[in-house]
Motif scaffolding. Structure first.
Motif, PDB file in Angstrom:
ATOM      1  N   ARG A 135      -3.814  18.243   9.700  1.00  0.00           N
ATOM      2  CA  ARG A 135      -3.241  17.018  10.251  1.00  0.00           C
ATOM      3  C   ARG A 135      -3.291  15.929   9.185  1.00  0.00           C
ATOM      4  N   PRO A 136      -2.400  14.949   9.251  1.00  0.00           N
ATOM      5  CA  PRO A 136      -2.436  13.881   8.240  1.00  0.00           C
ATOM      6  C   PRO A 136      -3.781  13.151   8.216  1.00  0.00           C
ATOM      7  N   ALA A 137      -4.296  12.915   7.016  1.00  0.00           N
ATOM      8  CA  ALA A 137      -5.570  12.218   6.838  1.00  0.00           C
ATOM      9  C   ALA A 137      -5.298  10.719   6.744  1.00  0.00           C
ATOM     10  N   VAL A 138      -5.188  10.065   7.901  1.00  0.00           N
ATOM     11  CA  VAL A 138      -4.820   8.643   7.937  1.00  0.00           C
ATOM     12  C   VAL A 138      -5.793   7.809   8.776  1.00  0.00           C
ATOM     13  N   ASP A 139      -6.981   8.332   9.036  1.00  0.00           N
ATOM     14  CA  ASP A 139      -7.932   7.588   9.869  1.00  0.00           C
ATOM     15  C   ASP A 139      -8.331   6.246   9.258  1.00  0.00           C
ATOM     16  N   HIS A 140      -8.291   6.150   7.942  1.00  0.00           N
ATOM     17  CA  HIS A 140      -8.656   4.884   7.286  1.00  0.00           C
ATOM     18  C   HIS A 140      -7.645   3.774   7.567  1.00  0.00           C
ATOM     19  N   HIS A 155       3.406   2.104   3.050  1.00  0.00           N
ATOM     20  CA  HIS A 155       4.286   3.260   2.843  1.00  0.00           C
ATOM     21  C   HIS A 155       3.454   4.529   2.906  1.00  0.00           C
ATOM     22  N   LEU A 156       3.992   5.526   3.588  1.00  0.00           N
ATOM     23  CA  LEU A 156       3.331   6.834   3.658  1.00  0.00           C
ATOM     24  C   LEU A 156       4.172   7.841   2.892  1.00  0.00           C
ATOM     25  N   VAL A 157       3.621   8.363   1.812  1.00  0.00           N
ATOM     26  CA  VAL A 157       4.312   9.400   1.039  1.00  0.00           C
ATOM     27  C   VAL A 157       3.496  10.686   1.145  1.00  0.00           C
ATOM     28  N   GLY A 158       4.210  11.813   1.168  1.00  0.00           N
ATOM     29  CA  GLY A 158       3.534  13.067   1.428  1.00  0.00           C
ATOM     30  C   GLY A 158       3.199  13.232   2.901  1.00  0.00           C
ATOM     31  N   TYR A 159       3.892  12.502   3.768  1.00  0.00           N
ATOM     32  CA  TYR A 159       3.657  12.535   5.217  1.00  0.00           C
ATOM     33  C   TYR A 159       4.927  13.052   5.883  1.00  0.00           C
ATOM     34  N   GLY A 160       4.772  14.050   6.737  1.00  0.00           N
ATOM     35  CA  GLY A 160       5.929  14.548   7.475  1.00  0.00           C
ATOM     36  C   GLY A 160       6.980  15.141   6.559  1.00  0.00           C
ATOM     37  N   PRO A 161       8.197  14.567   6.539  1.00  0.00           N
ATOM     38  CA  PRO A 161       9.287  15.168   5.767  1.00  0.00           C
ATOM     39  C   PRO A 161       9.056  15.157   4.259  1.00  0.00           C
ATOM     40  N   SER A 162       8.138  14.319   3.766  1.00  0.00           N
ATOM     41  CA  SER A 162       7.883  14.298   2.317  1.00  0.00           C
ATOM     42  C   SER A 162       6.618  15.067   1.947  1.00  0.00           C
ATOM     43  N   LEU A 215       0.837  -1.189   0.000  1.00  0.00           N
ATOM     44  CA  LEU A 215       0.000   0.000   0.000  1.00  0.00           C
ATOM     45  C   LEU A 215       0.877   1.247   0.000  1.00  0.00           C
ATOM     46  N   ILE A 216       0.610   2.143  -0.944  1.00  0.00           N
ATOM     47  CA  ILE A 216       1.253   3.473  -0.929  1.00  0.00           C
ATOM     48  C   ILE A 216       0.167   4.472  -0.573  1.00  0.00           C
ATOM     49  N   ASN A 217       0.247   4.994   0.647  1.00  0.00           N
ATOM     50  CA  ASN A 217      -0.765   5.922   1.130  1.00  0.00           C
ATOM     51  C   ASN A 217      -0.300   7.353   0.881  1.00  0.00           C
ATOM     52  N   ALA A 218      -1.070   8.094   0.092  1.00  0.00           N
ATOM     53  CA  ALA A 218      -0.693   9.459  -0.295  1.00  0.00           C
ATOM     54  C   ALA A 218      -1.890  10.388  -0.117  1.00  0.00           C
ATOM     55  N   THR A 219      -2.488  10.340   1.069  1.00  0.00           N
ATOM     56  CA  THR A 219      -3.746  11.054   1.306  1.00  0.00           C
ATOM     57  C   THR A 219      -3.551  12.479   1.818  1.00  0.00           C
ATOM     58  N   GLY A 220      -2.311  12.894   2.075  1.00  0.00           N
ATOM     59  CA  GLY A 220      -2.052  14.283   2.423  1.00  0.00           C
ATOM     60  C   GLY A 220      -2.725  14.727   3.707  1.00  0.00           C
ATOM     61  N   THR A 221      -3.073  16.034   3.749  1.00  0.00           N
ATOM     62  CA  THR A 221      -3.632  16.617   4.967  1.00  0.00           C
ATOM     63  C   THR A 221      -4.875  17.477   4.712  1.00  0.00           C
ATOM     64  N   TRP A 222      -5.165  17.820   3.475  1.00  0.00           N
ATOM     65  CA  TRP A 222      -6.195  18.821   3.183  1.00  0.00           C
ATOM     66  C   TRP A 222      -7.559  18.457   3.776  1.00  0.00           C
ATOM     67  N   ASP A 223      -7.841  17.162   3.872  1.00  0.00           N
ATOM     68  CA  ASP A 223      -9.149  16.728   4.369  1.00  0.00           C
ATOM     69  C   ASP A 223      -9.250  16.761   5.884  1.00  0.00           C
TER      70      ASP A 223
END
Length: 360
Positions: free
Chosen positions: A293-298, A325-332, A133-141
């Protein structure tokens, strides 16, 4: 795809913003076929990721550090056009150029443990069974709204940066802007010519950065964010550790008093905000430029969070589950960081799948 039966696939990419498209591009480039080997799921109705929702007055020339996606430069963009239009059109061209076949709108409801070492991705369009899994859900939500005493009693309007309509909407109004980041200063500088009055409040005194933000400074800032993620703490934005760039617009705002920062108020009243010393400011609007905040509730069912509240990563890989994998999270979370993270995630995904084939 419908029904309860899960479709098997090698990798699922969640999100089609900068980080998700970067991941999809590198999967494609290394021999993975869209729909056969991987699928990209996006909850938006069209391309553009979070850029679709940027306010109209944020023109392309005011976007800080927008880096092109891998394999296709963003060139000849009109700097006076809204960034939402420029970047949405660019993402659309990119998806078509590399035939990424993004599925949308697809809402990912949950990612759970499956059978045989697979993950189950449960969505509004069915279920996928995936090895990676490549999770790239960002923070906007997930706009962050701080809580203050009396907040529910305020008789005016409260809104977040995520729903900022542009400066004209504040004509003749008294506006309190909360937050110490780039969005807060941009809002203040835009709103001031229209509003009856503006007040800027922050929890900590803002730090303004002199001089150019070069590659070395960028690496140092990313390293600080990376260290928090390695320790399993919630990530801070790169901007929060770099300070605000002291450009000509900021200098003018400081000189004319628009950026006269006040300490954080202690409570909200029906008419405005109030400090412990009794000082009050009346307001028609409170604009919360307080970040996301990161949108990772799923991902909750996978139990990835550390006691510190964040998801601990090694590179882009979740320490608690090497399939994720979390991309677009924290340092990315920056655009250049998202590009690098997409490449790094795919490298690890390929390694994981190769190891599985050897052990089977």
């Amino acid at each position: 795809m419908g029904g309860a039966e899960a479709a098997e696939i090698q990798a699922v990419v969640i999100g089609a913003g900068q980080a998700g498209l970067s991941g999809a591009y590198h999967l494609r480039r290394t021999g993975f076929e869209p729909e056969r080997d991987f699928v990209v799921l996006d909850h938006n109705p069209g391309p553009g990721g979070a850029w679709r929702y940027r306010w109209p007055s944020l023109t392309y020339d005011r976007v800080h550090g927008m880096h092109s996606l891998p394999g296709m430069e963003l060139t000849d963009a009109d700097p006076a056009r809204p960034s939402s239009e420029v970047i949405t059109e660019y993402f659309d061209r990119y998806e078509r150029a590399f035939d990424l076949r993004v599925r949308r709108p697809v809402k990912v409801r949950a990612v759970r443990e499956g059978t045989g070492g697979r993950l189950l991705v449960e969505t509004s369009a069915g279920i996928w069974s995936t090895r990676a899994l490549i999770n790239a859900t960002g923070t906007w939500d997930r706009p962050f709204w701080p809580r203050y005493e009396g907040q529910e009693t305020f008789l005016g309007r409260q809104l977040h940066t995520a729903h900022y309509p542009g400066p004209e909407a504040f004509a003749g109004q008294r506006v309190v802007v909360v937050g110490g980041g780039a969005s807060a200063t941009q809002h203040l500088l835009e709103i001031a010519p229209y509003a009856a009055d503006t007040t800027w409040v922050t929890r900590r005194p803002p730090v303004f950065r002199e001089g150019p933000f070069d590659e070395e400074a960028g690496r140092a800032a990313v390293a600080l964010v990376e260290e928090r993620v390695r320790r399993g703490l919630p990530p801070r934005s790169v901007v929060s550790v770099t300070g605000l760039p002291l450009n000509d617009a900021i200098r003018r705002g400081l000189a004319d008093g628009v950026l006269d920062r006040q300490p954080m108020f202690d409570r909200i009243t029906p008419e405005g905000v109030e400090w412990k010393d009794g000082r009050r400011v009346e307001a028609d609007v409170i604009l919360w430029a307080t970040g996301f905040r990161p949108a990772v509730d799923h991902l909750t069912a996978l139990r990835l969070r550390e006691p510190g509240g964040g998801i601990r990563l090694e590179g882009t890989r979740a320490v608690a589950d090497p399939r994720v994998h979390l991309v677009g999270y924290g340092p990315s979370a920056s655009t250049v960081g998202a590009n690098r993270a997409g490449r790094a995630a795919v490298r690890d995904v390929r390694r994981l799948l190769a190891e599985e084939r050897v052990t089977v």
